[in-house]
Structure formats: structure tokens, C-alpha cells
Design an enzyme around this catalytic site. Structure first.
Site, mmCIF file in Angstrom:
data_model
loop_
_atom_site.group_PDB
_atom_site.id
_atom_site.type_symbol
_atom_site.label_atom_id
_atom_site.label_comp_id
_atom_site.label_asym_id
_atom_site.label_seq_id
_atom_site.Cartn_x
_atom_site.Cartn_y
_atom_site.Cartn_z
ATOM 1 N N THR A 1 -48.827 -36.218 -77.930
ATOM 2 C CA THR A 1 -48.187 -37.590 -77.146
ATOM 3 C C THR A 1 -49.432 -39.149 -77.247
ATOM 4 O O THR A 1 -50.322 -38.857 -77.544
ATOM 5 C CB THR A 1 -49.024 -36.867 -75.840
ATOM 6 O OG1 THR A 1 -48.597 -35.317 -74.823
ATOM 7 C CG2 THR A 1 -48.517 -37.878 -73.931
ATOM 8 N N GLU B 1 -47.390 -29.817 -71.281
ATOM 9 C CA GLU B 1 -46.997 -28.732 -72.217
ATOM 10 C C GLU B 1 -45.843 -28.596 -71.904
ATOM 11 O O GLU B 1 -44.302 -27.624 -72.212
ATOM 12 C CB GLU B 1 -47.697 -27.112 -72.271
ATOM 13 C CG GLU B 1 -47.976 -26.906 -73.008
ATOM 14 C CD GLU B 1 -49.022 -26.810 -73.951
ATOM 15 O OE1 GLU B 1 -49.846 -27.218 -75.026
ATOM 16 O OE2 GLU B 1 -48.068 -27.777 -74.723
HETATM 17 C C1 LIG Z 1 -38.260 -32.783 -73.879
HETATM 18 C C2 LIG Z 1 -37.267 -32.643 -75.112
HETATM 19 C C3 LIG Z 1 -37.190 -30.359 -75.499
HETATM 20 C C4 LIG Z 1 -36.478 -33.091 -75.721
HETATM 21 O O1 LIG Z 1 -36.362 -32.861 -77.253
HETATM 22 P P1 LIG Z 1 -35.013 -33.774 -77.451
HETATM 23 O O2 LIG Z 1 -35.709 -33.458 -79.027
HETATM 24 O O3 LIG Z 1 -34.969 -35.260 -76.689
HETATM 25 O O4 LIG Z 1 -33.938 -32.457 -77.494
HETATM 26 P P2 LIG Z 1 -32.900 -32.611 -76.896
HETATM 27 O O5 LIG Z 1 -32.835 -32.237 -75.066
HETATM 28 O O6 LIG Z 1 -32.116 -33.730 -77.433
HETATM 29 O O7 LIG Z 1 -32.333 -30.999 -77.753
HETATM 30 C C5 LIG Z 1 -32.876 -31.242 -79.343
HETATM 31 C C6 LIG Z 1 -32.118 -29.569 -79.189
HETATM 32 O O8 LIG Z 1 -33.563 -28.460 -79.961
HETATM 33 C C7 LIG Z 1 -34.197 -28.253 -79.100
HETATM 34 N N1 LIG Z 1 -35.106 -28.127 -78.271
HETATM 35 C C8 LIG Z 1 -36.044 -29.176 -77.701
HETATM 36 N N2 LIG Z 1 -36.955 -28.551 -77.711
HETATM 37 C C9 LIG Z 1 -37.303 -27.385 -78.401
HETATM 38 C C10 LIG Z 1 -38.029 -26.651 -78.366
HETATM 39 N N3 LIG Z 1 -39.460 -26.606 -78.479
HETATM 40 N N4 LIG Z 1 -37.564 -24.752 -79.311
HETATM 41 C C11 LIG Z 1 -36.789 -24.830 -79.817
HETATM 42 N N5 LIG Z 1 -35.816 -26.190 -79.788
HETATM 43 C C12 LIG Z 1 -36.246 -26.336 -78.489
HETATM 44 C C13 LIG Z 1 -33.290 -28.559 -77.704
HETATM 45 O O9 LIG Z 1 -32.708 -27.118 -76.648
HETATM 46 C C14 LIG Z 1 -31.759 -28.572 -78.194
HETATM 47 O O10 LIG Z 1 -30.960 -28.007 -78.545
HETATM 48 P P3 LIG Z 1 -29.736 -27.802 -78.957
HETATM 49 O O11 LIG Z 1 -28.737 -26.611 -79.515
HETATM 50 O O12 LIG Z 1 -29.496 -27.872 -77.599
HETATM 51 O O13 LIG Z 1 -28.777 -29.086 -79.521
HETATM 52 C C15 LIG Z 1 -38.816 -32.282 -76.363
HETATM 53 O O14 LIG Z 1 -38.683 -34.178 -75.928
HETATM 54 C C16 LIG Z 1 -40.420 -31.985 -75.023
HETATM 55 O O15 LIG Z 1 -40.171 -30.485 -75.753
HETATM 56 N N6 LIG Z 1 -40.944 -32.914 -74.483
HETATM 57 C C17 LIG Z 1 -42.035 -32.125 -73.946
HETATM 58 C C18 LIG Z 1 -43.536 -32.483 -74.898
HETATM 59 C C19 LIG Z 1 -44.481 -31.714 -74.834
HETATM 60 O O16 LIG Z 1 -44.022 -30.344 -74.280
HETATM 61 N N7 LIG Z 1 -45.608 -31.759 -75.264
HETATM 62 C C20 LIG Z 1 -46.796 -31.346 -74.740
HETATM 63 C C21 LIG Z 1 -47.835 -31.679 -76.451
HETATM 64 S S1 LIG Z 1 -49.201 -31.059 -76.117
HETATM 65 C C22 LIG Z 1 -49.519 -30.413 -74.586
HETATM 66 O O17 LIG Z 1 -48.963 -30.730 -73.440
HETATM 67 C C23 LIG Z 1 -50.749 -29.995 -74.608
HETATM 68 C C24 LIG Z 1 -51.754 -29.541 -73.329
HETATM 69 C C25 LIG Z 1 -53.237 -28.748 -73.442
HETATM 70 C C26 LIG Z 1 -53.096 -27.392 -73.017
HETATM 71 O O18 LIG Z 1 -52.176 -27.514 -73.238
HETATM 72 O O19 LIG Z 1 -54.363 -27.643 -72.516
HETATM 73 C C1 LIG Z 2 -54.115 -32.106 -68.478
HETATM 74 C C2 LIG Z 2 -53.677 -32.876 -69.459
HETATM 75 C C3 LIG Z 2 -54.283 -32.075 -71.289
HETATM 76 C C4 LIG Z 2 -52.790 -32.847 -72.352
HETATM 77 N N1 LIG Z 2 -53.305 -32.672 -73.458
HETATM 78 C C5 LIG Z 2 -52.165 -32.721 -74.485
HETATM 79 C C6 LIG Z 2 -53.037 -32.168 -75.323
HETATM 80 O O1 LIG Z 2 -54.209 -31.774 -75.892
HETATM 81 N N2 LIG Z 2 -52.241 -33.037 -76.450
HETATM 82 C C7 LIG Z 2 -50.821 -33.500 -76.122
HETATM 83 O O2 LIG Z 2 -50.517 -34.183 -77.197
HETATM 84 N N3 LIG Z 2 -50.539 -34.057 -75.272
HETATM 85 C C8 LIG Z 2 -51.580 -33.125 -73.615
HETATM 86 N N4 LIG Z 2 -51.019 -34.134 -72.881
HETATM 87 C C9 LIG Z 2 -50.066 -34.858 -72.521
HETATM 88 C C10 LIG Z 2 -48.407 -34.139 -71.722
HETATM 89 O O3 LIG Z 2 -48.329 -33.014 -73.259
HETATM 90 C C11 LIG Z 2 -47.563 -35.446 -70.860
HETATM 91 O O4 LIG Z 2 -48.559 -35.529 -70.216
HETATM 92 C C12 LIG Z 2 -46.684 -34.383 -70.722
HETATM 93 O O5 LIG Z 2 -45.398 -34.091 -71.979
HETATM 94 C C13 LIG Z 2 -45.782 -35.329 -69.657
HETATM 95 O O6 LIG Z 2 -45.529 -36.378 -70.552
HETATM 96 P P1 LIG Z 2 -45.555 -37.671 -69.762
HETATM 97 O O7 LIG Z 2 -47.306 -38.067 -69.319
HETATM 98 O O8 LIG Z 2 -44.970 -39.039 -70.956
HETATM 99 O O9 LIG Z 2 -44.686 -37.976 -68.901
HETATM 100 P P2 LIG Z 2 -43.233 -38.498 -68.701
HETATM 101 O O10 LIG Z 2 -42.571 -37.928 -69.922
HETATM 102 O O11 LIG Z 2 -43.666 -40.063 -68.804
HETATM 103 O O12 LIG Z 2 -43.021 -37.669 -67.220
HETATM 104 C C14 LIG Z 2 -42.911 -38.588 -66.097
HETATM 105 C C15 LIG Z 2 -41.676 -38.809 -64.979
HETATM 106 O O13 LIG Z 2 -40.186 -39.248 -65.632
HETATM 107 C C16 LIG Z 2 -39.877 -37.854 -65.784
HETATM 108 N N5 LIG Z 2 -38.715 -37.821 -66.898
HETATM 109 C C17 LIG Z 2 -39.047 -38.018 -68.506
HETATM 110 N N6 LIG Z 2 -38.619 -37.656 -69.156
HETATM 111 C C18 LIG Z 2 -37.206 -37.801 -68.167
HETATM 112 C C19 LIG Z 2 -35.923 -36.987 -68.562
HETATM 113 N N7 LIG Z 2 -35.266 -36.422 -70.095
HETATM 114 N N8 LIG Z 2 -34.858 -36.584 -67.468
HETATM 115 C C20 LIG Z 2 -35.396 -36.682 -66.490
HETATM 116 N N9 LIG Z 2 -36.977 -37.066 -65.433
HETATM 117 C C21 LIG Z 2 -37.278 -37.442 -67.103
HETATM 118 C C22 LIG Z 2 -40.636 -36.475 -65.382
HETATM 119 O O14 LIG Z 2 -39.613 -35.473 -64.862
HETATM 120 C C23 LIG Z 2 -41.624 -37.346 -64.537
HETATM 121 O O15 LIG Z 2 -41.924 -37.415 -63.259
HETATM 122 C C24 LIG Z 2 -51.723 -33.454 -71.884
HETATM 123 C C25 LIG Z 2 -51.844 -34.395 -70.155
HETATM 124 C C26 LIG Z 2 -52.700 -33.243 -69.564
HETATM 125 C C27 LIG Z 2 -52.447 -33.818 -68.097
#
Ligand SMILES: CC(C)(COP(=O)(O)OP(=O)(O)OC[C@H]1O[C@@H](n2cnc3c(N)ncnc32)[C@H](O)[C@@H]1OP(=O)(O)O)[C@@H](O)C(=O)NCCC(=O)NCCSC(=O)/C=C/CC(=O)O
Ligand SMILES: Cc1cc2nc3c(=O)[nH]c(=O)nc-3n(C[C@H](O)[C@H](O)[C@H](O)COP(=O)(O)OP(=O)(O)OC[C@H]3O[C@@H](n4cnc5c(N)ncnc54)[C@H](O)[C@@H]3O)c2cc1C
Length: 625
Positions: free
Chosen positions: A109, A391
Site C-alpha cells: 500500500t 487485506e
Molecule cells: C481489488 C483487486 C482485486 C483489483 O485488482 P485488479 O487487478 O484491478 O483486479 P480485477 O478486478 O481487474 O481482476 C483481475 C483478475 O485478477 C483476479 N484476482 C484479483 N485478485 C486476485 C487474488 N488475490 N487472487 C487470485 N485472483 C485474483 C480477479 O479475479 C480477476 O480475474 P478474472 O479471471 O475475473 O479476470 C486488487 O486490487 C486487490 O486485491 N486490492 C486489495 C489490496 C489488498 O488486499 N491489500 C492488502 C495489503 S497488505 C495488508 O493490508 C496487510 C495488513 C496487515 C495485517 O493483515 O495485519
Molecule cells: C491497521 C492496518 C494495517 C495495515 N497494514 C498494511 C501492511 O502491513 N501492508 C500494506 O501494504 N498495507 C497495509 N494496510 C493498508 C490496507 O491494505 C489498505 O488500507 C486497504 O487495502 C484499503 O485501501 P485504502 O486504505 O487505500 O482504501 P481505498 O481503496 O482508498 O478505499 C476507500 C473507499 O473507497 C472504496 N473503493 C475503493 N476502490 C473501489 C472500487 N474499485 N469500487 C468500489 N469502491 C471502491 C472502498 O470501498 C472504501 O470505501 C493496512 C491498513 C490498516 C488499516
């Protein structure tokens, strides 16, 4: 000499520490805990198969309700390594990560992007003359923002960046980057790293930011299990571009278990407190009643208990499904990746939003004392709401599930469906007839029909809008509320049917009395969500007003039956007081004594008159300010 337990759980309560002291204290505790875990790993030779058990040990035993600065090392850094590093890279780094001689984070992110990961701005440009990647943050919005442990703890991290080679962009890929010197812990040249400040909760996680100023890393720091860059800069594509997303699938699976652990804590506190707390007279002249005797209190808490058991069984189903499909992926069979992604998305979304909803209910069901930090409910609430975002934001994940469901529905007549969606074929088959009945089986069928009809309606709406000249993307956005709702209904149908089927199997080996209680929980969960989703059922099934009246009586009867076993059900979670960390939920029920004991630890009670009286109050009250 303090015992390990005193070292871990003693000392000044976190709530009275500064932000900096809280971090330092959580690091001190994490080192103690993870030394113990390191011993377990060495004894059990941890790998991905038993990795989740280790992970849930890390998470479940996370001694601070504010998380741990080592969390990301286990939650993301190591799983990503296991799923995306090639053998040489695993050989080089994984053992050091497993025994914690390096601490990692996961930097995906950015300030400007969290959901839309194809829009990430950090670049990794390959320089064939030196066989290195140049890592760069071109803008402020490209700074990585959020990575857990990155602020002051991790010395390595996995960075997700846009890969450029020979002038061409190949999309996002994973790189391991050393952030700090292993000896001095100083940030390495070209790296700007720090902590992002105080958050709503999880303030021991040490979330950080990082920016790169043309930082050079060896070619072999690109995780190359799937895609590769050869020495001359030639890009070798992955068999499947979606495999880079694999780690997020794994972590979403783990998060469903987390949401159960967090909710189990909250309902243990709320249930035990509701058995201790007496308030108001139900009948004039009678002693005050346990608040758990009030049906409205049962409505808040017993449904949360049923939800916890339901999600526990679904977490296990998801983990088993993940392992089956993950094995197939390793053998190159990608057939069920889309189904796994969709299932992980909707279960992560529903488990975390349910956990957040029920935890918030537990907080308010404990009245004023539930608002005390010492109850642990505020921190647990802050934790569960965060899980609705990290996530993958829940809305976005449900849209991913809807995307898969529409694809599935388009192909409904082309052949067999994969297990989690084969119900769609059953309830849409020609000649299939269904009349609502107030039974578990009837409720499950009802939810399956609602899901199917919502998916079908979404596809018809999309088609009609596109036919009217609207673009696919605009049509998708226009009906996205209904798409999210279809994803949720699909998930709810899966959760209820899994809870019923898996609990029915488990009940066969239970005593009759235990099986009876477990059966009541399944019924309570099913009837609760039927009443919660009446609008959908009235729209898409033949449920009648008379059925609803009977459902309400069934619901109230279940609350009455489960009430006597409520405390026994939460005691079964067996969360020790040191991990529960709650004045309201301690096993001995000494609520009022514990509230007072905790209050007296407040630094404001260290002296009878605080210095602000002489500095501010007294002059003010005497009109001198
Ligand atoms: C929202 C997402 C999925 C959009 O990504 P994008 O490439 O734009 O996806 P599309 O909607 O265009 O679909 C493309 C294609 O890829 C498939 N797909 C997408 N994600 C996955 C996946 N994870 N595994 C397998 N396949 C996937 C999808 O099904 C489509 O397939 P088709 O056959 O239909 O074409 C993506 O941007 C996304 O996942 N965003 C969320 C970001 C996220 O999860 N961030 C986490 C960061 S780490 C974190 O938060 C850590 C936290 C700390 C803790 O856990 O304590
Ligand atoms: C406690 C905590 C720990 C985290 N740890 C990590 C970490 O270790 N590593 C890391 O990489 N990230 C981490 N993250 C980040 C986290 O993965 C992101 O916050 C999360 O993926 C959401 O993205 P964003 O914050 O940019 O929200 P945004 O994507 O900007 O979302 C904001 C709003 O926009 C809407 N929105 C966005 N896209 C769309 C769409 N396509 N269609 C409809 N609505 C949409 C959402 O539904 C939401 O309501 C952490 C976050 C938190 C809160």
C-alpha cells in the site's frame, strides 16, 4: 526475579504509556513471546502446512490488544516468501526469517493507493549493466504507507513495485529490500523510513512509511518463483499473472480465523459480565436480575456466540479448500484459483464485518463499564473494524466475489460447477420447485435462491444497460450496490450451509446434551439471519407473514433454551485471563474489585492533588487568570 508471565503481563498498563513507550514495551514483550515461538518452530520444523497453526499461535496469543510489531513478519513477509521466492532465494533468506535473525514487513500500500494495486507508483527499473534494479518513489503518493513493523522494527521488507525492463512496464512484482543496517539498524542510503503516527487502535503494530531515492538492489532480489528477469533484462512471464496475488489469498484465509479469535474475546467478556451484572427488577419486590436474563441482552450476545461458532467452522472449511486448491496451483492447475479468490474475499469480508458488528454490540451490551479500556472491548472493537479494511477493503472484496459469480452464471449451462457454486445449478434447474418452510434446510434453500436470483438479476441489469449504450464499466458501477449484496447473499448461504453440515457431522460424536446445544446454535444463527434478511426473502421466496410470526417465536424460544448454557459456551473458548486482559471478563467474576484495582493504577491517582490545581485551577477559581 520476574516470571515469564509477570514479564509479559505485568508492569504499567499500556493505556498509561506514551505512544513511544507503548511501542518499546510491545517490542520488549514481543521478543519474549517470539523467543518462545522460535523454540516451537525449531521443535516443529515449521513450514506452510503447519505454518497457520504457528501463525494462529502468534495471532491468538498476541499479548497486546494493540497487536505486535512482529505481526507482519509472520502474517505477510514469510508467507509471501514461501509462495513467491524461488528455491535459491528461500535458501538465502527464509531460514533467517523463520528464526527471526531478520525481521520483515510487507510494503504494498502507498499513500495514494491501497485497493487499486495495478495503480501503485513505486518503480523497480532493471539496469542490465550492473544487473540491479533501481527502486524509486517518484512522488509523495508513491511512498509506501501502512506496512506493519516498518516504522522502527523491520530491517527487511517485501516491496511491491512496477517492474520496468528495456523500457517496458511489466506490472507489479515483489522484491526483497534491506531497509536498515543489520548491525546499527540505521536506514540504508536512499531510504527514508519512519512511523505513521497514532491510529484508532493496533498502536503496537508500528505501521510505517518508506520512500526510495534510486535505491539499487541485486537482480536476484526480485522474487522469481513465478515471473523472472534474466541477466540481460529479458522478462519471463509468470504462468499466471494472478499468482502474485497469492499471498493475499492466504492472509485472507488467516484473517477469517483472526475474526473468530477477536469475536471470541469480546463475547467471553460480554457474556461473563452479563452473568455477573445485576440491574433492575423484572418484577416489583424481586432482587435485581442478571442482565443476561433480559431477552434484549440475549438478542445481542447469544447471536454473537452462534456467529462465532459458525465462522469457526467456515474458517476451517476455507482453510481446507485453500490447501486443496493451493496443491493444485503448485501442480500448475489454475482451474479453481478464481473460486478460491472469490471464496476468500467474501468470507474475509463477511467474517470481519460480522465480527466488527457483534463486537460493537458486546461493547454496548456492557454499558458504561464496557466503555472502559480496561474491559478490553474498545480495543477489540478498534481491532475488528481495522480488519474490515486491511487485506482488502470489504466492499471491494465483495465486488470481486460478485465478479466471479457473474462469470459463473454466464457459464451456468456449459458444464459442471465447482463445489462452492454448484448450488446455483440446483436451484435454477428447470423443474426445480421450492416452497418456503421454517426449517434449517428450508432456510438454506431460501438463501441459495436469494443469491441465485440476485446474481441473475445483476447480470440482466448489466446486459440491459450495456445494450442501452452504457459502457461495461459504467454499468458495473451503477449496479455495484446490488453486486455487493449478491456477494453477501452468496456468502451467507455458504456460511449457514457449512455451519449446518459440519456441525451435524461433529454432533454425531458428541454427547446428546452437547449435541442439543450445538444444534440450537445452528438454528439460532440460521433464524437470526433469516429475520435480518427478511426483505430479500420476501422478494425472492414464498415466505409468508405467517411464516415470519412463527420464525420470531422460534427465535425467542431458542434464546430461552440457550441462556442457561451461555457462560459454559464462552468458557469453552478457554481464553486465559492474561490474554483476555479484561476487568469485566476475568474468570473469577470479581468485576468491581478489578475495575477499582485498574483505576488506582492511573497515574492521576498517584497523588491526592494534581499539580494543575496550583498551576491553573486555583488562580482561575480565584479570578487571577
Ligand atoms: C481489488 C483487486 C482485486 C483489483 O485488482 P485488479 O487487478 O484491478 O483486479 P480485477 O478486478 O481487474 O481482476 C483481475 C483478475 O485478477 C483476479 N484476482 C484479483 N485478485 C486476485 C487474488 N488475490 N487472487 C487470485 N485472483 C485474483 C480477479 O479475479 C480477476 O480475474 P478474472 O479471471 O475475473 O479476470 C486488487 O486490487 C486487490 O486485491 N486490492 C486489495 C489490496 C489488498 O488486499 N491489500 C492488502 C495489503 S497488505 C495488508 O493490508 C496487510 C495488513 C496487515 C495485517 O493483515 O495485519
Ligand atoms: C491497521 C492496518 C494495517 C495495515 N497494514 C498494511 C501492511 O502491513 N501492508 C500494506 O501494504 N498495507 C497495509 N494496510 C493498508 C490496507 O491494505 C489498505 O488500507 C486497504 O487495502 C484499503 O485501501 P485504502 O486504505 O487505500 O482504501 P481505498 O481503496 O482508498 O478505499 C476507500 C473507499 O473507497 C472504496 N473503493 C475503493 N476502490 C473501489 C472500487 N474499485 N469500487 C468500489 N469502491 C471502491 C472502498 O470501498 C472504501 O470505501 C493496512 C491498513 C490498516 C488499516
Amino acid at each position: 526475579m520476574l516470571t515469564k508471565r509477570e514479564e509479559l503481563f505485568g508492569g504499567t498498563p499500556d493505556e498509561y504509556l506514551s505512544h513511544k513507550e507503548k511501542y518499546e514495551n510491545s517490542t520488549r514483550k514481543a521478543v519474549i513471546l517470539f523467543s518462545l515461538l522460535r523454540k516451537i518452530q525449531e521443535e516443529n520444523n515449521t513450514d506452510l502446512t503447519n505454518y497457520r497453526n504457528l501463525l494462529s499461535g502468534v495471532l491468538g496469543a498476541s499479548i497486546s490488544q494493540d497487536g505486535s510489531p512482529f505481526g507482519l513478519h509472520y502474517i505477510m513477509f514469510m508467507p509471501v516468501f514461501m509462495s513467491q521466492a524461488d528455491e535459491e532465494q528461500q535458501e538465502r533468506w527464509l531460514h533467517r526469517a523463520l528464526n527471526c535473525s531478520i525481521i520483515g514487513s510487507y510494503a504494498q500500500t502507498e499513500l495514494g493507493h491501497g485497493t487499486f494495486i495495478r495503480g501503485l507508483e513505486t518503480t523497480a527499473t532493471y539496469d542490465p549493466s550492473t544487473q540491479e534494479f533501481v527502486l524509486h518513489s517518484p512522488t509523495l503518493t508513491s511512498y509506501k504507507w501502512w506496512p506493519g513493523g516498518l516504522g522502527n522494527t523491520a530491517n527487511y521488507c517485501i516491496v511491491i513495485a512496477q517492474l520496468y525492463s528495456k523500457g517496458e512496464c511489466h506490472g507489479i512484482h515483489s522484491f526483497i529490500v534491506q531497509v536498515r543496517d543489520e548491525d546499527t539498524h540505521m536506514p540504508l542510503p536512499g531510504i527514508k523510513v519512519g512511523e505513521i503516527g497514532v491510529k484508532m487502535g493496533l498502536n503496537a503494530v508500528n505501521n510505517g512509511f518508506i520512500g526510495f531515492e534510486n535505491v539499487r538492489i541485486p537482480r536476484t532480489n526480485m522474487l522469481m518463483k513465478h515471473a523472472k528477469i534474466l541477466e540481460d533484462g529479458t522478462y519471463v512471464k509468470s504462468k499466471n499473472s494472478k499468482l502474485i496475488y497469492g499471498a493475499m489469498v492466504f492472509v485472507r484465509v488467516v484473517i477469517v480465523f483472526d475474526s473468530v479469535n477477536y469475536l471470541a474475546k469480546a463475547i467471553t467478556v460480554a457474556t461473563r459480565y452479563s452473568a455477573v451484572r445485576r440491574q433492575s427488577q423484572l418484577k416489583e419486590g424481586e432482587p435485581e436480575r442478571q442482565i443476561l436474563d433480559y431477552v434484549t441482552q440475549q438478542d445481542k450476545i447469544l447471536t454473537a456466540i452462534a456467529g462465532c461458532f459458525a465462522m469457526k467452522m467456515n474458517a476451517r472449511m476455507l482453510w481446507d479448500t485453500f490447501n486443496v486448491i493451493n496443491d493444485q496451483l503448485h501442480k500448475g492447475n489454475m482451474e479453481r484459483l478464481g473460486e478460491l479468490h472469490a471464496l476468500a474475499c467474501c468470507l474475509k469480508a463477511i467474517s470481519t464485518s460480522d465480527s466488527s458488528l457483534f463486537t460493537a454490540r458486546c461493547r454496548v451490551s456492557c454499558g458504561g463499564h464496557g466503555y472502559m479500556v480496561s474491559s478490553t472491548l474498545p480495543a477489540t472493537s478498534a481491532l475488528t473494524t481495522a480488519s474490515c479494511t486491511y487485506e482488502g477493503d470489504n466492499t471491494v472484496l465483495l465486488l470481486q466475489t460478485a465478479r466471479f459469480l457473474l462469470k459463473t452464471w454466464r457459464q451456468i449451462d456449459t458444464g459442471p460447477l465447482t463445489p462452492t457454486v454448484e448450488y446455483l445449478k440446483t436451484v435454477s434447474a428447470p423443474g426445480f420447485s421450492y416452497k418456503w418452510e421454517n426449517s434449517i434446510e428450508g432456510i438454506i434453500r431460501g438463501f441459495q435462491i436469494v443469491s441465485m436470483k440476485k446474481i441473475s438479476s445483476c447480470l440482466n441489469l448489466m446486459t440491459a444497460k450495456v445494450m442501452s449504450g452504457m459502457s461495461q464499466a459504467d454499468a458495473w458501477n451503477t449496479i455495484s450496490i446490488q453486486l455487493v449484496s449478491a456477494g453477501e447473499s452468496h456468502c451467507r448461504a455458504i456460511v449457514i450451509s457449512t455451519f449446518h453440515e459440519d456441525m451435524s457431522k461433529a454432533m454425531r460424536s458428541m454427547s446428546a446434551s452437547l449435541a442439543e446445544v450445538m444444534g440450537q446454535l445452528v438454528e439460532l444463527y440460521a433464524v437470526y439471519w433469516t429475520l435480518e434478511r427478511l426483505g430479500d426473502l420476501l422478494e425472492y421466496t414464498s415466505i409468508s407473514g405467517a411464516d415470519v410470526v412463527k420464525l420470531r417465536s422460534w427465535y425467542e424460544e431458542l434464546l430461552r433454551k440457550i441462556r442457561p448454557n451461555a457462560v459454559g459456551l464462552v468458557d469453552a473458548f478457554d481464553i486465559i485471563d492474561e490474554l483476555l486482559q479484561s476487568t469485566l471478563g476475568a474468570y473469577d467474576g470479581r468485576v468491581y474489585e478489578r475495575l477499582m484495582e485498574e483505576a488506582l493504577k492511573s497515574p492521576l491517582n498517584a497523588e491526592p492533588v494534581n499539580q494543575s490545581f496550583h498551576k491553573y485551577l486555583k488562580p482561575f477559581m480565584q479570578g487571577k487568570l
